[in-house]
Design a protein around this motif. Sequence first.
Motif, mmCIF file in Angstrom:
data_model
loop_
_atom_site.group_PDB
_atom_site.id
_atom_site.type_symbol
_atom_site.label_atom_id
_atom_site.label_comp_id
_atom_site.label_asym_id
_atom_site.label_seq_id
_atom_site.Cartn_x
_atom_site.Cartn_y
_atom_site.Cartn_z
ATOM 1 N N ASN A 139 -4.887 -33.375 6.887
ATOM 2 C CA ASN A 139 -3.387 -33.915 6.639
ATOM 3 C C ASN A 139 -3.375 -35.254 7.555
ATOM 4 O O ASN A 139 -4.462 -35.758 7.967
ATOM 5 C CB ASN A 139 -2.439 -33.047 7.385
ATOM 6 C CG ASN A 139 -3.062 -32.701 8.590
ATOM 7 O OD1 ASN A 139 -3.408 -33.368 9.568
ATOM 8 N ND2 ASN A 139 -2.452 -31.151 9.129
ATOM 9 N N GLN A 140 -2.755 -36.033 7.834
ATOM 10 C CA GLN A 140 -2.752 -37.470 8.380
ATOM 11 C C GLN A 140 -3.019 -37.222 9.778
ATOM 12 O O GLN A 140 -3.840 -38.125 10.302
ATOM 13 C CB GLN A 140 -1.430 -38.035 8.494
ATOM 14 C CG GLN A 140 -0.172 -37.785 8.993
ATOM 15 C CD GLN A 140 0.894 -38.477 8.828
ATOM 16 O OE1 GLN A 140 0.882 -39.512 8.006
ATOM 17 N NE2 GLN A 140 1.846 -38.668 9.672
ATOM 18 N N GLU A 141 -2.802 -36.133 10.685
ATOM 19 C CA GLU A 141 -3.318 -35.832 11.761
ATOM 20 C C GLU A 141 -4.699 -35.700 11.898
ATOM 21 O O GLU A 141 -5.491 -36.188 12.956
ATOM 22 C CB GLU A 141 -2.478 -34.696 12.578
ATOM 23 C CG GLU A 141 -1.328 -35.057 13.018
ATOM 24 C CD GLU A 141 -0.236 -34.887 11.878
ATOM 25 O OE1 GLU A 141 -0.404 -34.145 10.852
ATOM 26 O OE2 GLU A 141 1.104 -35.388 11.847
ATOM 27 N N ASP A 142 -5.399 -35.035 11.002
ATOM 28 C CA ASP A 142 -6.551 -34.766 10.858
ATOM 29 C C ASP A 142 -7.304 -35.951 10.760
ATOM 30 O O ASP A 142 -8.613 -36.486 11.160
ATOM 31 C CB ASP A 142 -7.025 -33.842 9.562
ATOM 32 C CG ASP A 142 -6.439 -32.551 9.655
ATOM 33 O OD1 ASP A 142 -6.729 -31.989 10.812
ATOM 34 O OD2 ASP A 142 -6.053 -31.853 8.711
ATOM 35 N N ILE A 143 -6.676 -36.933 9.668
ATOM 36 C CA ILE A 143 -7.431 -38.281 9.423
ATOM 37 C C ILE A 143 -7.515 -38.951 10.510
ATOM 38 O O ILE A 143 -8.613 -39.711 10.851
ATOM 39 C CB ILE A 143 -6.782 -38.907 8.039
ATOM 40 C CG1 ILE A 143 -7.004 -37.916 7.117
ATOM 41 C CG2 ILE A 143 -7.027 -40.425 7.702
ATOM 42 C CD1 ILE A 143 -5.987 -38.022 5.637
#
Length: 229
Positions: A139-143
Amino acid sequence: MFPEWKNWRHVVKLDPDKPADEFLIEEVVASGTDAIIVGGTQNITREKVLKLFKLLKPYPLPKILEVSTINAITFGFDGYLIPVVLNAGHPQWLIGAHKEAVKIAGELMDWQAVLPEGYIILNPDCAAAKLTNAIYPLNQEDILAYARCGENLFSLPLIYIEYSGKFGDPELVSYVKNGLTKAKIVYGGGIDNGQKAEMMGKMADTIVVGNMVYTESIKNLRDTVKAVK
Ligand code: 1GP
């Protein structure tokens, strides 16, 4: 010395495994792009890299080799990009292949000509994702966390958001860029016209165009440069 790259807005990536002749190279150079990267994932050999290098040699713009295999390292380029795949599923692509290369060539390396790049591969279907067994889903937090690790733990000067073959999500690119403080954001994937170039050019520091130069979309190449300059 690696050329001054931080103001590059547009770069063309040429794949040694794809057919190129002097007309194609002329068109690429005439587009006004800032630099040419030679790089690819599949079937890269020194012969193919050398063939492309010879075609590029007469032109003054920066010629960079993105090293994907030690077997294809060719001298004479203005700089060497070394991918570090932050979401690789195997340490081989984070540090393993790099260590093997440096073990062989460490004494001879001109480190001033080398620029490491922190790749985050976001198209699971692309060849690089398969090769590196890239980790999904993200998800965008991971990225953003991968990007911040690249920037702050590994001191990587640039984060390369790679969607090779597919146009990515401009909002995500912007989100990652806003979360970084030092590293430049390079975006590549699916840009084949001025509109897409403009969209990603607003979010990223540098856009990379690849496959379009091997298709009829090459007619739009100059528009992709104009759109970001
Ligand atoms: C590939 O990011 C580049 O490494 C460019 O992608 O070929 O989809 O333009 P495209």
